[in-house]
Design a protein around this motif. Structure first.
Motif, PDB file in Angstrom:
ATOM      1  N   LYS A 182       0.806  -1.214   0.000  1.00  0.00           N
ATOM      2  CA  LYS A 182       0.000   0.000   0.000  1.00  0.00           C
ATOM      3  C   LYS A 182       0.839   1.263   0.000  1.00  0.00           C
ATOM      4  N   GLY A 183       2.127   1.150   0.296  1.00  0.00           N
ATOM      5  CA  GLY A 183       2.994   2.315   0.347  1.00  0.00           C
ATOM      6  C   GLY A 183       4.392   1.914   0.757  1.00  0.00           C
ATOM      7  N   GLY A 184       5.234   2.896   1.010  1.00  0.00           N
ATOM      8  CA  GLY A 184       6.615   2.595   1.374  1.00  0.00           C
ATOM      9  C   GLY A 184       7.360   2.015   0.198  1.00  0.00           C
ATOM     10  N   SER A 185       8.230   1.059   0.491  1.00  0.00           N
ATOM     11  CA  SER A 185       9.013   0.421  -0.577  1.00  0.00           C
ATOM     12  C   SER A 185       9.197  -1.053  -0.242  1.00  0.00           C
ATOM     13  N   LEU A 186       9.227  -1.859  -1.301  1.00  0.00           N
ATOM     14  CA  LEU A 186       9.519  -3.281  -1.171  1.00  0.00           C
ATOM     15  C   LEU A 186      10.611  -3.617  -2.168  1.00  0.00           C
TER      16      LEU A 186
ATOM     17  N   GLY B  29       3.401   2.628  -3.597  1.00  0.00           N
ATOM     18  CA  GLY B  29       4.753   2.317  -3.148  1.00  0.00           C
ATOM     19  C   GLY B  29       5.712   2.086  -4.297  1.00  0.00           C
ATOM     20  N   PHE B  30       6.972   1.846  -3.917  1.00  0.00           N
ATOM     21  CA  PHE B  30       8.044   1.585  -4.878  1.00  0.00           C
ATOM     22  C   PHE B  30       8.491   0.134  -4.711  1.00  0.00           C
ATOM     23  N   ILE B  31       8.459  -0.616  -5.804  1.00  0.00           N
ATOM     24  CA  ILE B  31       8.748  -2.045  -5.761  1.00  0.00           C
ATOM     25  C   ILE B  31       9.869  -2.350  -6.739  1.00  0.00           C
ATOM     26  N   ASP B  32      10.909  -3.027  -6.252  1.00  0.00           N
ATOM     27  CA  ASP B  32      12.076  -3.386  -7.065  1.00  0.00           C
ATOM     28  C   ASP B  32      12.408  -4.838  -6.769  1.00  0.00           C
TER      29      ASP B  32
ATOM     30  N   PRO C  66      -6.973 -17.550  -8.013  1.00  0.00           N
ATOM     31  CA  PRO C  66      -6.024 -16.486  -7.664  1.00  0.00           C
ATOM     32  C   PRO C  66      -6.262 -15.241  -8.514  1.00  0.00           C
ATOM     33  N   PHE C  67      -5.758 -14.114  -8.032  1.00  0.00           N
ATOM     34  CA  PHE C  67      -6.064 -12.841  -8.685  1.00  0.00           C
ATOM     35  C   PHE C  67      -4.953 -11.850  -8.370  1.00  0.00           C
ATOM     36  N   ILE C  68      -4.587 -11.027  -9.377  1.00  0.00           N
ATOM     37  CA  ILE C  68      -3.630  -9.944  -9.188  1.00  0.00           C
ATOM     38  C   ILE C  68      -4.266  -8.654  -9.676  1.00  0.00           C
ATOM     39  N   ALA C  69      -4.171  -7.589  -8.877  1.00  0.00           N
ATOM     40  CA  ALA C  69      -4.623  -6.265  -9.274  1.00  0.00           C
ATOM     41  C   ALA C  69      -3.510  -5.262  -9.013  1.00  0.00           C
ATOM     42  N   VAL C  70      -3.159  -4.489 -10.055  1.00  0.00           N
ATOM     43  CA  VAL C  70      -2.182  -3.408  -9.922  1.00  0.00           C
ATOM     44  C   VAL C  70      -2.949  -2.103 -10.074  1.00  0.00           C
ATOM     45  N   ASN C  71      -3.071  -1.354  -8.984  1.00  0.00           N
ATOM     46  CA  ASN C  71      -3.854  -0.120  -8.972  1.00  0.00           C
ATOM     47  C   ASN C  71      -2.998   1.112  -8.716  1.00  0.00           C
ATOM     48  N   GLY C  72      -1.689   0.971  -8.777  1.00  0.00           N
ATOM     49  CA  GLY C  72      -0.809   2.106  -8.557  1.00  0.00           C
ATOM     50  C   GLY C  72       0.594   1.629  -8.245  1.00  0.00           C
ATOM     51  N   GLY C  73       1.444   2.575  -7.892  1.00  0.00           N
ATOM     52  CA  GLY C  73       2.808   2.229  -7.527  1.00  0.00           C
ATOM     53  C   GLY C  73       3.751   2.222  -8.698  1.00  0.00           C
ATOM     54  N   SER C  74       5.015   2.085  -8.378  1.00  0.00           N
ATOM     55  CA  SER C  74       6.092   1.969  -9.365  1.00  0.00           C
ATOM     56  C   SER C  74       6.736   0.605  -9.195  1.00  0.00           C
ATOM     57  N   ILE C  75       6.708  -0.212 -10.256  1.00  0.00           N
ATOM     58  CA  ILE C  75       7.149  -1.602 -10.172  1.00  0.00           C
ATOM     59  C   ILE C  75       8.266  -1.845 -11.186  1.00  0.00           C
TER      60      ILE C  75
END
Length: 435
Positions: free
Chosen positions: A194-198, A219-222, A240-249
């Motif tokens: 939901k935020g921060g970085s992973l 959030g920022f994901i690398d 199973p399900f994946i939803a991308v609703n924002g962030g930088s991946i």
């Protein structure tokens, strides 16, 4: 002094040292400072641990009550949380090293928040004791866990996963997986950022896997991994399900960048995927390395006929015959319908339907298909930059482009599906076979 008495004395000294390093406060109050070492200050460390009794040496401390628990120094051994109450585990510049198992094991907790203050680190041992052998990672929880706070946490998984949970994991802070022998993040029910970085720097399996649902809200994901970057895998609990609703991946992986064994939706965000795996194609046993050239087709270079819809019927194409989509416009979902041989190295892949809408930006460089669906593939918006060794967009069902900006600088085929419908959009394709 006999061996048993010596062991009890050592445990007593270890417990006393631990009390100087950690504090657990009750009644939801603020965590106590490490200088407060009165007996009542440690009511949430189990009585067995603080007393002079024969306990497993690998257990550093056990949290038995609710409220705040602060760790602000270095601890060797496993921190166990076992309570029906709510717990806030505050890592304040802490280092926890599991000696014969995980760094943190949440056996039971009414609700767990891990609050990060300063820079903290967790690591497990490469080998687990018999008592801890079934535990799944450096941080392992049987219940839901949420990571919050302005600090940061670095986790090293020396045996299996780095962070694992039998329920759900929510990340709102800054979490880094330095290394994981298997998955960087692994959950049975949910992974939500939901935020921060992973950041996952090196995962021997998948960087992030949930056996049900994955949500990226911000959030920022690398991510870097030997397996898939982001994966929702099939389990007995449902589709199973994946939803991308924002962030930088940003993803760099040898297998699929983003892969769902069910449906996949991209609604917003910035996605940059690079896959580098050596892939065995379903047309034969030939392989090609990441960055290599397209292998020759088994029939000498021409595209093989598809077994499910065949060639143009005898007598040529009849323009009066309509090509209707299946009822409702969507191909039925069939779980685990992937027909590739073994692992694949696709950019974005779904076994069910795959839909892109809104205005995400998607950049893909891949050694196989860039965007692939075993069901229907629908593009309703977004900006795409693609370089693929195989198809740019591939659907086993219906492929529809209704809007968006598509630039394909390299591919074998540009748009491929059982039916292809282009309603709108700006599409530029450079290919070596069909556009």
């Amino acid at each position: 002094m006999d061996t048993k008495k010596a062991r009890k004395r050592l445990i007593a000294l270890s417990a006393a040292a631990l009390l100087a390093l950690t504090s657990c406060g009750g009644n939801g109050g603020e965590g106590l400072s490490s200088a407060d070492t009165s007996e009542d200050s440690f009511s949430h460390i189990s009585t067995e641990q603080s007393a002079v009794v024969d306990v497993p040496a690998e257990i550093a401390m056990t949290v038995k009550g609710g409220g705040d628990c602060v760790i602000d120094k270095e601890i060797e051994g496993t921190v166990v949380i076992d309570t029906d109450s709510e717990v806030k585990l505050i890592l304040r510049g802490a280092t926890v090293k599991g000696t014969t198992g995980p760094a943190v094991y949440v056996k039971n907790c009414g609700a767990l928040t891990v609050m990060l203050e300063g820079e903290s680190a967790l690591s497990d041992s490469a080998r687990y004791s018999a008592e801890q052998g079934d535990l799944k990672g450096a941080f392992f929880s049987e219940d839901d866990v949420i990571f919050k706070g302005d600090g940061s946490l670095t986790v090293t998984g020396n045996r299996t996963h780095a962070i694992a949970c039998d329920d759900g994991i929510v990340i709102e802070s800054n979490v880094t997986v330095e290394k994981a022998v298997k998955d960087g993040i692994h959950a049975n029910d949910l992974v939500e950022v939901k935020g921060g970085s992973l950041t996952v720097r090196a995962a021997g399996g998948d960087a992030v896997e949930s056996e049900a649902e994955i949500k990226i809200e911000g959030g920022f994901i690398d991510l870097s991994s030997e397996g898939d970057g982001i994966k929702a895998s099939l389990n007995e609990k449902g589709v199973p399900f994946i939803a991308v609703n924002g962030g930088s991946i940003k993803i760099n992986t040898k297998e699929d960048g983003i892969q769902s064994d069910g449906n996949l939706e991209i609604n917003s965000g910035a996605i940059d995927v690079t896959t580098t795996g050596q892939v065995t194609l379903d047309q034969g046993d030939q392989t090609f390395p990441g960055g290599g050239t397209r292998p020759q087709r088994p029939d000498g270079g021409t595209r093989p006929e598809r077994p499910d819809w065949g060639t143009t019927p005898p007598g040529g194409f009849d323009p009066n015959v309509s090509m209707e989509l299946p009822e409702g416009g969507m191909a039925p979902f069939e779980a685990a319908a992937d027909t590739s041989d073994g692992a694949s190295s696709k950019g974005i892949k779904a076994a069910g339907s795959l839909t892109v809408k809104g205005n995400p930006t998607v950049k893909i460089t891949t050694t196989e298909d860039a965007v692939h669906s075993d069901g229907d593939l629908t593009i309703e918006g977004g900006t795409f930059s693609i370089s693929a060794e195989d198809d740019a967009f591939h659907a086993e069902g219906a492929l529809a482009v209704k809007n968006g900006y598509v630039t394909v600088t390299k591919c074998y085929e540009g748009l491929e599906g059982k039916t292809v419908l282009v309603e709108d959009g700006v599409i530029n394709i450079t290919c070596t076979d069909d556009g």
